[in-house]
Write an enzyme that holds these catalytic residues in place. Structure first.
Site, PDB file in Angstrom:
ATOM      1  N   SER A  33       2.628   6.557 -37.289  1.00  0.00           N
ATOM      2  CA  SER A  33       1.621   6.986 -38.266  1.00  0.00           C
ATOM      3  C   SER A  33       0.919   5.808 -38.928  1.00  0.00           C
ATOM      4  O   SER A  33       1.578   4.943 -39.499  1.00  0.00           O
ATOM      5  CB  SER A  33       2.278   7.790 -39.386  1.00  0.00           C
ATOM      6  OG  SER A  33       2.869   8.943 -38.904  1.00  0.00           O
ATOM      7  N   HIS A  86       5.648  14.629 -31.571  1.00  0.00           N
ATOM      8  CA  HIS A  86       6.893  14.811 -32.318  1.00  0.00           C
ATOM      9  C   HIS A  86       7.504  16.179 -32.024  1.00  0.00           C
ATOM     10  O   HIS A  86       6.800  17.128 -31.698  1.00  0.00           O
ATOM     11  CB  HIS A  86       6.630  14.720 -33.835  1.00  0.00           C
ATOM     12  CG  HIS A  86       5.963  13.447 -34.251  1.00  0.00           C
ATOM     13  ND1 HIS A  86       4.605  13.246 -34.100  1.00  0.00           N
ATOM     14  CD2 HIS A  86       6.460  12.320 -34.798  1.00  0.00           C
ATOM     15  CE1 HIS A  86       4.297  12.039 -34.537  1.00  0.00           C
ATOM     16  NE2 HIS A  86       5.401  11.446 -34.971  1.00  0.00           N
ATOM     17  N   HIS A 255       1.693  13.209 -46.799  1.00  0.00           N
ATOM     18  CA  HIS A 255       1.425  12.471 -45.563  1.00  0.00           C
ATOM     19  C   HIS A 255       0.381  11.372 -45.820  1.00  0.00           C
ATOM     20  O   HIS A 255       0.442  10.292 -45.231  1.00  0.00           O
ATOM     21  CB  HIS A 255       0.934  13.453 -44.485  1.00  0.00           C
ATOM     22  CG  HIS A 255       0.736  12.837 -43.137  1.00  0.00           C
ATOM     23  ND1 HIS A 255       1.718  12.110 -42.491  1.00  0.00           N
ATOM     24  CD2 HIS A 255      -0.335  12.831 -42.299  1.00  0.00           C
ATOM     25  CE1 HIS A 255       1.253  11.688 -41.314  1.00  0.00           C
ATOM     26  NE2 HIS A 255       0.014  12.118 -41.179  1.00  0.00           N
TER      27      HIS A 255
END
Ligand code: HPA
Length: 280
Positions: A33, A86, A255
């Site tokens: 990420s 994922h 996030h």
């Protein structure tokens, strides 16, 4: 889709990659990420969209582009996986680890994996880099190991050793590289959880108790598959937030915060990874 890939399916995916490049990667990098821009440092890149590769898992998370970049980095030929998929996206652990199987089929001997993780160890601060020295595979221990199913003895043993999943020599190289660049890196145990919900306070107390220093939702299935195939592994976590059971009341985790902190440390991570690749 079948739960398990056959050697033929893995070979078909590797053949599709070879059709797009004449370069022969020996180092694989999987970027997490907010860390995708590391791929921009690759010279003479052959860029392959993962949708052009049969069986390839498709990533749906913001901040994860699904591309393979094969090219030069610090004198080596590398394969950079820009954006990974994922388990929480609904894929199986077999599916999310196909890229590592393909890397192995292409001749990759060293795997470098980065991720974003929550810091459980109270000594850590957001923005720290942590070399993974060991992991706790919660999914694996509960029956969801990516090696479950038929074993290809030509790739690795049915019961692979996991005494030293993260290569000691590579960790030393990373430590020395950090020192040479004027910063320090942490070392610790990464706990792999499925997500996508972040941990509750009780879960974080549990993780702290069982010896985890950081927690995240990726990397470990890839590492298990890489070790099965005999690859050397370096894992680096960016501590993007503190994962503590008793945060200041009113604070929440998003996030966006994870991506933001990830971006901030790109220069350090870049120095670390390029320094390590140079010395391989
Ligand atoms: N928990 C799980 N995964 C994560 C976290 C976290 O706090 N931060 C980044 N990835």
């Amino acid at each position: 889709m079948a739960d398990f890939f056959t050697p033929t399916e893995i070979a078909a995916a590797a053949t599709a990659v070879r059709r797009h490049t004449n370069q022969q990667p020996t180092v694989g990098l999987i970027l997490g990420s907010g860390l995708s821009s590391l791929a921009e440092a690759v010279t003479n890149p052959d860029i392959i969209h993962s949708s052009d590769i049969p069986h390839w898992p498709v990533s749906t998370v913001a901040g994860h582009h699904g591309r393979l970049i094969i090219g030069g980095l610090e004198g080596k030929t590398v394969l950079v996986l820009q954006g990974r998929s994922h388990y929480y996206e609904g894929l199986s652990t077999r599916q999310i680890t196909l890229p590592v199987r393909v890397m192995h089929a292409l001749g990759v001997k060293t795997l470098i994996v980065t991720n974003a993780a929550g810091g459980i160890n109270a000594q850590f601060t957001p923005g720290d880099l942590m070399l993974i020295k060991d992991h706790i595979n919660f999914l694996g221990m509960a029956g969801n190991n990516p090696l479950r199913g038929p074993n290809d003895d030509a790739v690795g043993p049915r019961f692979p050793d996991m005494t030293e999943p993260y290569d000691r020599g590579l960790r030393q190289l990373a430590q020395q590289t950090a020192v040479a660049n004027g910063f320090a890196v942490q070392e610790g145990v990464y706990a792999y959880v499925a997500g996508p919900s972040y941990e509750t306070p009780a879960e974080l107390r549990f993780l702290r108790m069982v010896g985890a220093d950081a927690v995240g939702m990726s990397t470990v299935p890839s590492v298990v598959v890489a070790r099965h195939a005999g690859m050397r592994v370096l894992g680096v976590s960016t501590i993007t937030n503190m994962a503590i059971p008793d945060p200041i009341p009113g604070t929440t985790l998003t996030h966006e915060e994870v991506l933001e902190t990830g971006k901030r440390v790109i220069p350090l991570l870049m120095a670390l990874l390029s320094g390590v690749v140079r010395q391989l």
